[in-house]
Design a protein around this motif. Structure first.
Motif, PDB file in Angstrom:
ATOM      1  N   UNK A  16      -2.431  21.620  18.919  1.00 26.40           N
ATOM      2  CA  UNK A  16      -0.970  21.534  19.003  1.00 26.40           C
ATOM      3  C   UNK A  16      -0.543  21.059  20.386  1.00 26.40           C
ATOM      4  N   UNK A  17      -1.108  21.651  21.416  1.00 29.45           N
ATOM      5  CA  UNK A  17      -0.737  21.266  22.786  1.00 29.45           C
ATOM      6  C   UNK A  17      -1.112  19.823  23.089  1.00 29.45           C
ATOM      7  N   UNK A  18      -2.264  19.394  22.636  1.00 29.74           N
ATOM      8  CA  UNK A  18      -2.687  18.010  22.867  1.00 29.74           C
ATOM      9  C   UNK A  18      -1.727  17.040  22.202  1.00 29.74           C
ATOM     10  N   UNK A  19      -1.396  17.294  20.929  1.00 31.31           N
ATOM     11  CA  UNK A  19      -0.473  16.418  20.197  1.00 31.31           C
ATOM     12  C   UNK A  19       0.915  16.417  20.839  1.00 31.31           C
ATOM     13  N   UNK A  20       1.410  17.606  21.156  1.00 28.18           N
ATOM     14  CA  UNK A  20       2.750  17.698  21.745  1.00 28.18           C
ATOM     15  C   UNK A  20       2.792  17.007  23.107  1.00 28.18           C
ATOM     16  N   UNK A  21       1.779  17.208  23.924  1.00 28.51           N
ATOM     17  CA  UNK A  21       1.729  16.582  25.244  1.00 28.51           C
ATOM     18  C   UNK A  21       1.672  15.061  25.113  1.00 28.51           C
ATOM     19  N   UNK A 151      -2.875  35.931  10.851  1.00 25.22           N
ATOM     20  CA  UNK A 151      -2.610  34.884   9.864  1.00 25.22           C
ATOM     21  C   UNK A 151      -1.232  34.260  10.082  1.00 25.22           C
ATOM     22  N   UNK A 152      -0.259  35.072  10.492  1.00 28.56           N
ATOM     23  CA  UNK A 152       1.074  34.537  10.780  1.00 28.56           C
ATOM     24  C   UNK A 152       1.023  33.565  11.958  1.00 28.56           C
ATOM     25  N   UNK A 153       0.264  33.909  12.979  1.00 27.76           N
ATOM     26  CA  UNK A 153       0.110  33.008  14.129  1.00 27.76           C
ATOM     27  C   UNK A 153      -0.556  31.712  13.677  1.00 27.76           C
ATOM     28  N   UNK A 154      -1.608  31.817  12.876  1.00 28.02           N
ATOM     29  CA  UNK A 154      -2.287  30.612  12.370  1.00 28.02           C
ATOM     30  C   UNK A 154      -1.315  29.732  11.586  1.00 28.02           C
ATOM     31  N   UNK A 155      -0.517  30.352  10.722  1.00 26.59           N
ATOM     32  CA  UNK A 155       0.417  29.573   9.919  1.00 26.59           C
ATOM     33  C   UNK A 155       1.465  28.885  10.808  1.00 26.59           C
ATOM     34  N   UNK A 156       1.969  29.599  11.783  1.00 29.68           N
ATOM     35  CA  UNK A 156       2.955  29.008  12.700  1.00 29.68           C
ATOM     36  C   UNK A 156       2.350  27.834  13.467  1.00 29.68           C
ATOM     37  N   UNK A 157       1.114  27.977  13.905  1.00 22.35           N
ATOM     38  CA  UNK A 157       0.448  26.875  14.614  1.00 22.35           C
ATOM     39  C   UNK A 157       0.255  25.664  13.699  1.00 22.35           C
ATOM     40  N   UNK A 158      -0.069  25.922  12.431  1.00 27.41           N
ATOM     41  CA  UNK A 158      -0.198  24.801  11.487  1.00 27.41           C
ATOM     42  C   UNK A 158       1.144  24.095  11.309  1.00 27.41           C
ATOM     43  N   UNK A 159       2.219  24.863  11.235  1.00 28.29           N
ATOM     44  CA  UNK A 159       3.546  24.248  11.115  1.00 28.29           C
ATOM     45  C   UNK A 159       3.859  23.408  12.354  1.00 28.29           C
ATOM     46  N   UNK A 160       3.552  23.931  13.534  1.00 28.13           N
ATOM     47  CA  UNK A 160       3.776  23.182  14.764  1.00 28.13           C
ATOM     48  C   UNK A 160       2.918  21.922  14.808  1.00 28.13           C
ATOM     49  N   UNK A 161       1.667  22.039  14.366  1.00 26.97           N
ATOM     50  CA  UNK A 161       0.775  20.865  14.333  1.00 26.97           C
ATOM     51  C   UNK A 161       1.350  19.768  13.468  1.00 26.97           C
ATOM     52  N   UNK A 163       4.435  19.297  12.600  1.00 28.86           N
ATOM     53  CA  UNK A 163       5.650  18.750  13.215  1.00 28.86           C
ATOM     54  C   UNK A 163       5.314  17.824  14.376  1.00 28.86           C
ATOM     55  N   UNK A 164       4.350  18.207  15.197  1.00 28.06           N
ATOM     56  CA  UNK A 164       3.963  17.360  16.328  1.00 28.06           C
ATOM     57  C   UNK A 164       3.331  16.057  15.860  1.00 28.06           C
ATOM     58  N   UNK A 165       2.588  16.110  14.779  1.00 22.24           N
ATOM     59  CA  UNK A 165       1.961  14.896  14.248  1.00 22.24           C
ATOM     60  C   UNK A 165       2.976  13.940  13.630  1.00 22.24           C
ATOM     61  N   UNK A 166       4.097  14.467  13.134  1.00 19.63           N
ATOM     62  CA  UNK A 166       5.143  13.628  12.535  1.00 19.63           C
ATOM     63  C   UNK A 166       6.027  12.949  13.577  1.00 19.63           C
TER      64      UNK A 166
END
Length: 167
Positions: A16-21, A151-161, A163-166
């Motif tokens: 997530x950080x790599x994509x967002x950066x 699992x909630x943290x994992x799901x939130x990170x997947x959502x962020x991933x 979004x960052x990829x889009x």
């Protein structure tokens, strides 16, 4: 021995950080049931300060209202664990932190607190971006309190991933 879910969390955080950066995006969080675990997972990565702006830990309804601008009527009508509340939490975090992506988490980690309509393991997420807001509800059943939170943290990170990829 390293916990496999923690390894997955850190791997996703780094991605997530790599994509967002790479895309020049900033991130903020609003957490309830995860108690700061999402922010901790993100900031555990070297270089996170170039992307992560901060977050809110609003465990109580009063702080959801005061810090994030969640409507008291939304909390009364839908409850703290609802997509409506998650939506307002994400929007509040986005506006107050002035970030490109803001994610919220609110849920019932257990072992108590569940109902027939919202059993233990019910977690709602909100993701506010520059041009949209999306919400989701997940049921992480048959898990311990800590596993629901992980699992909630994992799901939130997947959502962020995603979004960052889009972007």
């Amino acid at each position: 021995m390293t916990d496999p879910i923690l390894a997955d969390i850190f791997r996703l955080s780094k991605h997530v950080l790599t994509k967002a950066n790479h895309r020049g995006l900033t991130i903020g969080v609003a957490e309830s049931c995860t108690g700061g675990l999402l922010g901790a997972a993100i900031t555990a990565m070297p270089g996170s300060s170039s992307v992560f702006q901060g977050g809110f830990l609003t465990y109580s309804n009063a702080l959801k209202v005061k810090l994030l601008g969640v409507s008291a009527s939304t909390l009364k009508q839908h409850g703290a664990v609802s997509e409506e509340t998650a939506r307002q939490m994400a929007l509040g975090a986005k506006d107050r932190l002035d970030v490109d992506l803001a994610i919220s988490i609110t849920g019932i980690a257990g072992p108590g607190g569940g109902t027939a309509a919202k059993p233990v393991g019910t977690v709602c997420f909100g993701l506010a971006t520059q041009d949209s807001i999306e919400t989701e509800t997940q049921l992480f059943d048959d898990l311990s309190r800590n596993r629901v939170r992980d699992q909630a943290v994992m799901h939130a990170l997947r959502m962020l991933r995603r979004a960052a990829e889009r972007r």
